[in-house]
Design a protein around this motif. Structure first.
Motif, PDB file in Angstrom:
ATOM      1  N   GLY A  16       0.798  -1.215   0.000  1.00 27.19           N
ATOM      2  CA  GLY A  16       0.000   0.000   0.000  1.00 27.19           C
ATOM      3  C   GLY A  16       0.835   1.273   0.000  1.00 27.19           C
ATOM      4  N   ASN A  17       2.131   1.128  -0.202  1.00 29.30           N
ATOM      5  CA  ASN A  17       3.037   2.276  -0.171  1.00 29.30           C
ATOM      6  C   ASN A  17       2.731   3.222  -1.329  1.00 29.30           C
ATOM      7  N   GLU A  18       2.389   4.459  -1.016  1.00 26.61           N
ATOM      8  CA  GLU A  18       1.961   5.410  -2.038  1.00 26.61           C
ATOM      9  C   GLU A  18       3.100   5.939  -2.900  1.00 26.61           C
ATOM     10  N   CYS A  19       4.332   5.676  -2.518  1.00 30.44           N
ATOM     11  CA  CYS A  19       5.435   6.163  -3.344  1.00 30.44           C
ATOM     12  C   CYS A  19       5.793   5.175  -4.455  1.00 30.44           C
ATOM     13  N   LEU A  20       5.097   4.042  -4.495  1.00 28.88           N
ATOM     14  CA  LEU A  20       5.269   3.070  -5.568  1.00 28.88           C
ATOM     15  C   LEU A  20       4.176   3.246  -6.608  1.00 28.88           C
ATOM     16  N   ILE A  21       4.483   2.861  -7.853  1.00 27.40           N
ATOM     17  CA  ILE A  21       3.469   2.801  -8.901  1.00 27.40           C
ATOM     18  C   ILE A  21       2.933   1.370  -8.908  1.00 27.40           C
ATOM     19  N   HIS A  22       1.761   1.173  -8.364  1.00 27.16           N
ATOM     20  CA  HIS A  22       1.219  -0.168  -8.172  1.00 27.16           C
ATOM     21  C   HIS A  22       0.464  -0.644  -9.409  1.00 27.16           C
ATOM     22  N   ILE A  23       0.732  -1.889  -9.806  1.00 27.14           N
ATOM     23  CA  ILE A  23      -0.043  -2.547 -10.858  1.00 27.14           C
ATOM     24  C   ILE A  23      -0.242  -4.008 -10.473  1.00 27.14           C
ATOM     25  N   ASP A  24      -1.290  -4.624 -11.041  1.00 30.79           N
ATOM     26  CA  ASP A  24      -1.520  -6.043 -10.807  1.00 30.79           C
ATOM     27  C   ASP A  24      -1.895  -6.789 -12.084  1.00 30.79           C
ATOM     28  N   LYS A  25      -1.744  -6.116 -13.233  1.00 32.61           N
ATOM     29  CA  LYS A  25      -2.033  -6.737 -14.515  1.00 32.61           C
ATOM     30  C   LYS A  25      -0.812  -6.621 -15.420  1.00 32.61           C
ATOM     31  N   VAL A  26      -0.494  -7.716 -16.093  1.00 39.66           N
ATOM     32  CA  VAL A  26       0.672  -7.740 -16.977  1.00 39.66           C
ATOM     33  C   VAL A  26       0.549  -6.686 -18.069  1.00 39.66           C
ATOM     34  N   GLU A  27      -0.667  -6.488 -18.575  1.00 43.21           N
ATOM     35  CA  GLU A  27      -0.849  -5.537 -19.673  1.00 43.21           C
ATOM     36  C   GLU A  27      -0.613  -4.088 -19.253  1.00 43.21           C
ATOM     37  N   ASP A  28      -0.491  -3.824 -17.952  1.00 41.39           N
ATOM     38  CA  ASP A  28      -0.253  -2.453 -17.479  1.00 41.39           C
ATOM     39  C   ASP A  28       1.231  -2.124 -17.308  1.00 41.39           C
ATOM     40  N   ILE A  29       2.095  -3.099 -17.536  1.00 45.04           N
ATOM     41  CA  ILE A  29       3.524  -2.897 -17.268  1.00 45.04           C
ATOM     42  C   ILE A  29       4.098  -1.770 -18.122  1.00 45.04           C
TER      43      ILE A  29
ATOM     44  N   ILE B  95       8.009   9.970  -2.788  1.00 44.48           N
ATOM     45  CA  ILE B  95       9.255   9.206  -2.700  1.00 44.48           C
ATOM     46  C   ILE B  95      10.221   9.872  -1.732  1.00 44.48           C
ATOM     47  N   ASP B  96      10.332  11.178  -1.805  1.00 41.89           N
ATOM     48  CA  ASP B  96      11.242  11.913  -0.931  1.00 41.89           C
ATOM     49  C   ASP B  96      10.844  11.767   0.538  1.00 41.89           C
ATOM     50  N   ASP B  97       9.564  11.894   0.815  1.00 41.90           N
ATOM     51  CA  ASP B  97       9.077  11.746   2.197  1.00 41.90           C
ATOM     52  C   ASP B  97       9.350  10.335   2.717  1.00 41.90           C
ATOM     53  N   TYR B  98       9.118   9.370   1.870  1.00 41.10           N
ATOM     54  CA  TYR B  98       9.341   7.971   2.254  1.00 41.10           C
ATOM     55  C   TYR B  98      10.815   7.717   2.570  1.00 41.10           C
ATOM     56  N   CYS B  99      11.691   8.225   1.723  1.00 40.79           N
ATOM     57  CA  CYS B  99      13.131   8.008   1.923  1.00 40.79           C
ATOM     58  C   CYS B  99      13.613   8.640   3.222  1.00 40.79           C
ATOM     59  N   ASN B 100      13.089   9.793   3.557  1.00 46.62           N
ATOM     60  CA  ASN B 100      13.498  10.463   4.793  1.00 46.62           C
ATOM     61  C   ASN B 100      13.094   9.659   6.025  1.00 46.62           C
ATOM     62  N   ASN B 101      12.065   8.868   5.912  1.00 45.12           N
ATOM     63  CA  ASN B 101      11.632   8.022   7.017  1.00 45.12           C
ATOM     64  C   ASN B 101      12.390   6.701   7.060  1.00 45.12           C
ATOM     65  N   ILE B 102      12.688   6.147   5.905  1.00 42.03           N
ATOM     66  CA  ILE B 102      13.356   4.843   5.822  1.00 42.03           C
ATOM     67  C   ILE B 102      14.856   4.957   6.049  1.00 42.03           C
ATOM     68  N   HIS B 103      15.474   5.915   5.366  1.00 44.53           N
ATOM     69  CA  HIS B 103      16.938   6.052   5.411  1.00 44.53           C
ATOM     70  C   HIS B 103      17.312   7.480   5.048  1.00 44.53           C
ATOM     71  N   PRO B 104      17.372   8.382   6.024  1.00 42.49           N
ATOM     72  CA  PRO B 104      17.597   9.801   5.730  1.00 42.49           C
ATOM     73  C   PRO B 104      19.043  10.159   5.412  1.00 42.49           C
ATOM     74  N   TYR B 105      19.926   9.180   5.358  1.00 44.61           N
ATOM     75  CA  TYR B 105      21.358   9.465   5.194  1.00 44.61           C
ATOM     76  C   TYR B 105      21.790   9.207   3.752  1.00 44.61           C
ATOM     77  N   ASN B 106      22.321  10.200   3.106  1.00 48.60           N
ATOM     78  CA  ASN B 106      22.866  10.027   1.757  1.00 48.60           C
ATOM     79  C   ASN B 106      24.277  10.596   1.650  1.00 48.60           C
ATOM     80  N   ASP B 107      24.980  10.618   2.798  1.00 53.55           N
ATOM     81  CA  ASP B 107      26.341  11.166   2.828  1.00 53.55           C
ATOM     82  C   ASP B 107      27.408  10.098   2.652  1.00 53.55           C
ATOM     83  N   GLY B 108      27.006   8.826   2.573  1.00 54.89           N
ATOM     84  CA  GLY B 108      27.981   7.753   2.410  1.00 54.89           C
ATOM     85  C   GLY B 108      28.832   7.492   3.637  1.00 54.89           C
ATOM     86  N   LYS B 109      28.345   7.882   4.833  1.00 57.87           N
ATOM     87  CA  LYS B 109      29.155   7.744   6.041  1.00 57.87           C
ATOM     88  C   LYS B 109      28.474   6.891   7.121  1.00 57.87           C
ATOM     89  N   SER B 110      27.564   6.019   6.707  1.00 60.39           N
ATOM     90  CA  SER B 110      26.895   5.170   7.696  1.00 60.39           C
ATOM     91  C   SER B 110      27.864   4.190   8.350  1.00 60.39           C
TER      92      SER B 110
END
Length: 357
Positions: free
Chosen positions: A270-283, A301-316
């Protein structure tokens, strides 16, 4: 003083899957840069020593591990034996995608009483683990970001999946191995047809446990438009791709973290930052939408990333080692004793055929 403490530490990389090499190597690089020592122990038959480099040290038995006497054990898997010395640190093999275990509980947050410290990836995992830490009192939690992703935020000049002479967009298709969740068998004919048009470049990569019959199907349609990839390091593919087609595999989160859209087939999150499909013809239509995303989608997508992994500095990796040092200096002795866990301990001894005390 911090540097001196680091010089005294030995780190064991305890792995059971080939993809764990890429998970732990950013940590290894940081440990060695600080003057520490690293050794690898490979558990079970699903991990191959062929992925070790000539300058990486492998310990071949539990006896040799105990003799080496690591002070820290870094584990991307779910379990680690208690009869190995050292602080047990869980660093995870993926993100939480809502998968339930056989007990009907979120598997990502299952406490197996093996770890002393969890280094979490972002608020999405930190908050539940911190609550579990208060409840169990047998481990600590520090949010560090996922060290695995450090190279993702560093451009490589030698990416084998980039072709500067090919101006077509690149689609990366990934799929989980679970028969109930995998899209790979369902979408095969459509992917074959789309690749034959030559409109896009296709990179195909599956979980290492994928059914070999499905793997062989995709290998059979390789061409100048489609490449099937078997690797222990998915990061260069993620960097090379413009968009992803996936199902429920947690690799889709790593793609999103680059702020790149994902088309998700039969994904029940149900993640709204994904483009959801369930039919092959919609690919096809969905992939076109992903290649020209709306501002609204990119904001989600930006909001989701900030919640999942807010670090993009390569220093984890740096933050993980700092967390281990601080834990060793102050929190280790304050933890409550872990439950006996006799059944799990017996299973691990049996698996490793180790019966010494």
């Amino acid at each position: 003083m911090e540097t001196l403490l680091m010089l005294l530490k030995k780190y064991l990389m305890y792995i059971s899957q080939n993809y764990s090499y890429a998970i732990l190597r950013p940590l290894q690089e940081e440990i060695l840069a600080r003057g520490g020592e690293v050794a690898w122990f490979l558990e079970g038959k699903e991990v191959s020593p062929k992925h070790l480099t000539n300058d990486e040290q492998q310990l071949l038995s539990i006896d040799s591990v105990r003799a080496w006497n690591p002070e820290v054990v870094l584990v991307p898997g779910n379990v680690v034996p208690n009869f190995i010395p050292g602080i047990k640190v869980g660093v995870f093999h993926g993100f939480s995608v809502g998968k339930l275990n056989r007990r009907g509980r979120p598997d990502h947050f299952e406490i197996r009483n093996c770890f002393d410290l969890y280094c979490t990836q972002g608020p999405d995992t930190s908050i539940p683990f911190q609550a579990l830490s208060v409840k169990h009192k047998t481990f600590s939690v520090v949010e560090t970001g996922w060290s695995t992703l450090d190279p993702l935020f560093t451009k490589s000049p030698n990416n084998p999946y980039l072709d500067n002479n090919d101006k077509r967009k690149t689609i990366l298709m990934c799929s989980t191995f679970s028969r109930n969740l995998s899209c790979a068998p369902i979408v095969f004919e459509k992917i074959k047809a789309l690749s034959e048009t030559g409109e896009w470049r296709w990179l195909i990569q599956f979980h290492p446990k994928m059914d070999t019959a499905v793997v062989d199907l995709y290998k059979s349609i390789q061409s100048e438009n489609l490449q099937f990839i078997e690797t222990d390091n998915v990061l260069p593919m993620l960097q090379a791709a413009d968009v992803m087609l996936c199902d429920t595999s947690s690799i889709l989160i790593m793609h999103l973290l680059q702020r790149k859209p994902v088309v998700a087939f039969n994904n029940n999150s149900g993640n709204e930052c994904l483009i959801h499909i369930d039919k092959v013809e919609d690919i096809y239509t969905a992939l076109c939408q992903a290649l020209a995303p709306s501002e609204q989608l990119m904001k989600k997508i930006d909001d989701y990333c900030n919640n999942i992994h807010p670090y993009n500095d390569g220093k984890s990796s740096t933050r993980v080692l700092q967390a281990v040092e601080q834990f060793s200096a102050g929190n280790y002795n304050s933890l409550a004793s872990k439950p006996l866990n006799l059944i799990r301990k017996y299973k691990l001894r049996k698996k490793l055929n180790y019966w010494k005390w």
